[in-house]
Scaffold this motif. Structure first.
Motif, short mmCIF file in Angstrom:
data_model
loop_
_atom_site.label_atom_id
_atom_site.label_comp_id
_atom_site.label_asym_id
_atom_site.label_seq_id
_atom_site.Cartn_x
_atom_site.Cartn_y
_atom_site.Cartn_z
N ARG B 104 0.82 -1.21 0.00
CA ARG B 104 0.00 0.00 0.00
C ARG B 104 0.85 1.27 0.00
NH1 ARG B 104 -4.41 -2.20 -1.85
NH2 ARG B 104 -5.65 -0.45 -1.19
N SER B 105 2.10 1.18 0.47
CA SER B 105 2.94 2.38 0.50
C SER B 105 3.34 2.80 -0.92
CB SER B 105 4.17 2.16 1.38
OG SER B 105 5.06 1.26 0.77
N TYR B 106 3.43 1.81 -1.83
CA TYR B 106 3.71 2.13 -3.24
C TYR B 106 2.55 2.95 -3.81
CZ TYR B 106 5.12 1.70 -8.11
OH TYR B 106 5.51 1.98 -9.40
N GLU B 107 1.36 2.55 -3.42
CA GLU B 107 0.18 3.28 -3.88
C GLU B 107 0.14 4.70 -3.31
OE1 GLU B 107 -3.63 1.85 -4.93
OE2 GLU B 107 -3.20 0.10 -3.70
N SER B 108 0.56 4.86 -2.07
CA SER B 108 0.61 6.20 -1.47
C SER B 108 1.52 7.10 -2.29
CB SER B 108 1.16 6.14 -0.04
OG SER B 108 0.40 5.30 0.75
N LYS B 109 2.66 6.53 -2.71
CA LYS B 109 3.63 7.27 -3.51
C LYS B 109 3.00 7.72 -4.82
CE LYS B 109 7.55 5.23 -4.99
NZ LYS B 109 8.81 4.43 -4.90
N LEU B 110 2.25 6.82 -5.45
CA LEU B 110 1.56 7.16 -6.70
C LEU B 110 0.53 8.27 -6.48
CD1 LEU B 110 0.96 3.61 -8.22
CD2 LEU B 110 2.48 5.38 -9.11
N ARG B 111 -0.25 8.11 -5.41
CA ARG B 111 -1.29 9.10 -5.13
C ARG B 111 -0.68 10.45 -4.86
NH1 ARG B 111 -4.08 4.84 -2.22
NH2 ARG B 111 -3.13 5.55 -0.29
#
Lengths: 119, 119
Positions: B104-111
């Motif tokens: 989920r932290s990869y997704e945070s980076k994208l967001r």
């Protein structure tokens, strides 16, 4: 800000395509050929299941509402509550004869057959 | 009853894949390689854009939140509000090094990068 619609497990379309579809008794019904996406909402509306034929010849394609496909980790594929005999009466098209997705009456036919409602 | 998430224009994943992505000044940024789908909701979360390389070698892949892609009928492709220079600092991965989508932290980076919010 624009929303990103991610709340659960993420999978690649490349992994969905080619995945086997079974009925509840474990018979193979076909495999996922492609996905039909609602451009506006970004929702996967239908998965096109292909079956039969040989090397892509004589294949039949069945659009299945995405919501009727349940992924089964033990089977390693999708399970649909549908008998092989029922599939024979289901809306389908031949290779190269894709339905006109702008035709809302085709969608009504799909919804009626699978007992799903428009969201 | 199960809902079918179809309210607008329907397109095939096969037609999305391969479509060119432009920035707002008309420069080609890349093309859509595949889609990343939220298994639970059936939403397209990200489109993976590929660019560079030759015959698939040395390609770089950028996950773009689906909501930042706007289809432009005149261009015949997607338009993203992103300069080529900005893309160099954007989250990307090399061929064969796909991110762990459970992270989920990869997704945070994208967001964070694209200024989108989780829905």
């Amino acid at each position: 800000m624009e929303p990103v619609q991610s709340t659960g497990i993420l999978i690649s379309s490349a992994n969905v395509e080619g995945t086997t579809v079974y009925n509840r008794t474990g018979d193979t019904l076909g495999s996922i050929h492609e996905l039909i996406i609602d451009k506006t909402s970004g929702h996967v509306a239908y998965a096109i299941m292909s079956f039969g034929g040989f090397l892509g010849m004589g294949n039949q394609y069945h659009p299945l509402p995405w919501s009727v496909l349940k992924y089964d980790t033990n089977m390693g594929g999708y399970v649909v509550n549908l008998e092989k005999e029922q599939l024979e009466g289901a809306p389908a098209f031949d290779a190269g004869a894709e339905p006109d997705w702008r035709d809302r009456s085709y969608e009504s036919k799909l919804r009626d057959f699978y007992g799903v409602v428009a969201s």
